[in-house]
Motif scaffolding. Sequence first.
Motif, PDB file in Angstrom:
ATOM      1  N   SER A   1      41.344  40.552  40.035  1.00  0.00           N
ATOM      2  CA  SER A   1      40.067  40.335  39.361  1.00  0.00           C
ATOM      3  C   SER A   1      40.245  39.337  38.230  1.00  0.00           C
TER       4      SER A   1
ATOM      5  N   ASN B   1      33.620  42.946  34.082  1.00  0.00           N
ATOM      6  CA  ASN B   1      34.865  43.164  34.821  1.00  0.00           C
ATOM      7  C   ASN B   1      35.970  43.703  33.923  1.00  0.00           C
TER       8      ASN B   1
ATOM      9  N   ASN C   1      34.670  42.301  42.229  1.00  0.00           N
ATOM     10  CA  ASN C   1      33.492  41.601  41.707  1.00  0.00           C
ATOM     11  C   ASN C   1      33.693  40.090  41.567  1.00  0.00           C
TER      12      ASN C   1
ATOM     13  N   TYR D   1      28.325  45.745  40.732  1.00  0.00           N
ATOM     14  CA  TYR D   1      29.435  44.898  41.165  1.00  0.00           C
ATOM     15  C   TYR D   1      29.695  45.090  42.648  1.00  0.00           C
TER      16      TYR D   1
END
Length: 555
Positions: free
Chosen positions: A458, A464, A503, A529
């Motif tokens: 990520s 996030n 995401n 997400y």
Amino acid sequence: MRHLKLTPSWLRFLIVFLLVMSILFRFFNLDSKVFWHDETYTSLRISGYTTIKVKQQIFNGRVITKESFAKFQGFNPENTLNDTIMSLATEDSQHPPLYYLIARFWLQIFGNSVTAIRSLSVFISLLVFPCIYWLCQELFNVPLSLPGIAIALMAISPIHLVYAQEAQPYILWLVTILLSSAALLRAMRVESQEKDELTKRQKPTDSFNNWSIYAVTLTLSLYTFLWSGFVAVAHGIYVMTTARFKLTETVRTYVLASLVSFLAFLPWMAIVFADFFQFLISSDGTKIQLSLTPVIPFLLMQLSRIFIDFDLSLENPLSYLILFIVLILVGYAMYFICQTTNYKVWIFILALVIVPALPLMLPDLISGSIRSNAEPYLIPSYLGIQLATAYLLATQIYNGNFSRRSIWQIIMALVIICGLVSYKVNSQAETWWNKGVSYSNPQVAQIINQTTSPLFISDAFGDNYGNIFSLSYLLKPKVRFILVQDEKIPKIPDGFTDVFLFNPSFSWRTTIEKRYKLKTEIVYNDNYYSVWKLVKSVKSRPMITKLTKENLELS
């Protein structure tokens, strides 16, 4: 109020029973629910680190384990109290430091577990009960059953259970609202006592002491949550209205006490204003995206959660029945208290309900939507509604004929049952509506944990960052992480059975697909997400780098 009676033995027993049940439910399964986005930020502030330092240390494209997150979550002996304050001042000035400093001392003693940090809020929430008793005594000025019923309603209120089990300052804010409100009413009562000879000699000292208590409690409230400023405005409207907008001695003393509080809060307020102006001139302000929800359904849902909360969505037909019933009860309670009490009582309650909520509601009523994380700002309104409902129930279960009293006793019993059932449902759930952007994290963690050797990738954009920390509490030790900044292309080592993208933006995901000649398949998606899985392309073989000690960083 003159028709109310002293608390009977059955009601005293009921109050004690509900208090015991409330305390047990507050401590039950403290670590069972997801430690969500905002709570991870609480732990970050307590640690004294900033997001900038965290990104430098772990959002660097290297392979890390879940243990790498621990040093940024909770008490860290490497940092000091000043680091905690500076972390808030530089990155999160909208949250004053009082709760975070208390939490830092708490975790220094009891450790950094989820249970430890949430237990602080639980213990703080126990102060609500003596505080609501004091406020009812000052507001209604009668030693009757009403304070007991108010305690009972607070004890089984689902909305208070939610904040009593969160590692956030909201339950402390409720306590400071209760204290400052009760202190204000007490100071005004002492100020208005008859001026006989004895009172004339004692009054200046008593008055000074009581207004000093109000100034201190208001200052504590301001240093707990910025929205306390609007509670102070509600207090000011109440004082001016009861004085019939005349500059009386009470008004002058109130203004002086409030001024002392705001002067004491001025150092932090200067930081808030500096950050606000920096936000206005910063280009980053245009990148913030807020999750919005229709304002009227939102307010009705929050209204119902004061008394009953099964974590139902508006798509569930049962929600509308609950909303309708609660709306009738609350509407009648507000009407009843305005019709049957002295104006000094109902003006205080209306000011507490309306004034703090108005700045939140007006812009959103115009736009038709409201921020989905705005629920805690309504805590003063919840309190005012509960005071009105407690007065209604305390009055009606004693007045009228037998059938009328029986009906209201049944209504009170149903309110209590709904609260207890809500507590039961809440205690067994692993997530709840207040978890916001992290609501689905347990489900996502389950998907990832089921794989043999997973890699979690990520970047740090938007929510996030907090959700990654939240997931680190739920993912098994076998999971490895690669975290990057600014959507850089990660170097994916070989040896992982499943690679997940958390995401990703469309452009970042398609760039990774092209770089490694892989495809992506979505494995989870909701309003907040999405999670994608990298899979082998049919036409080509993925180009993946070897897993070496150089790119594997174990903490």
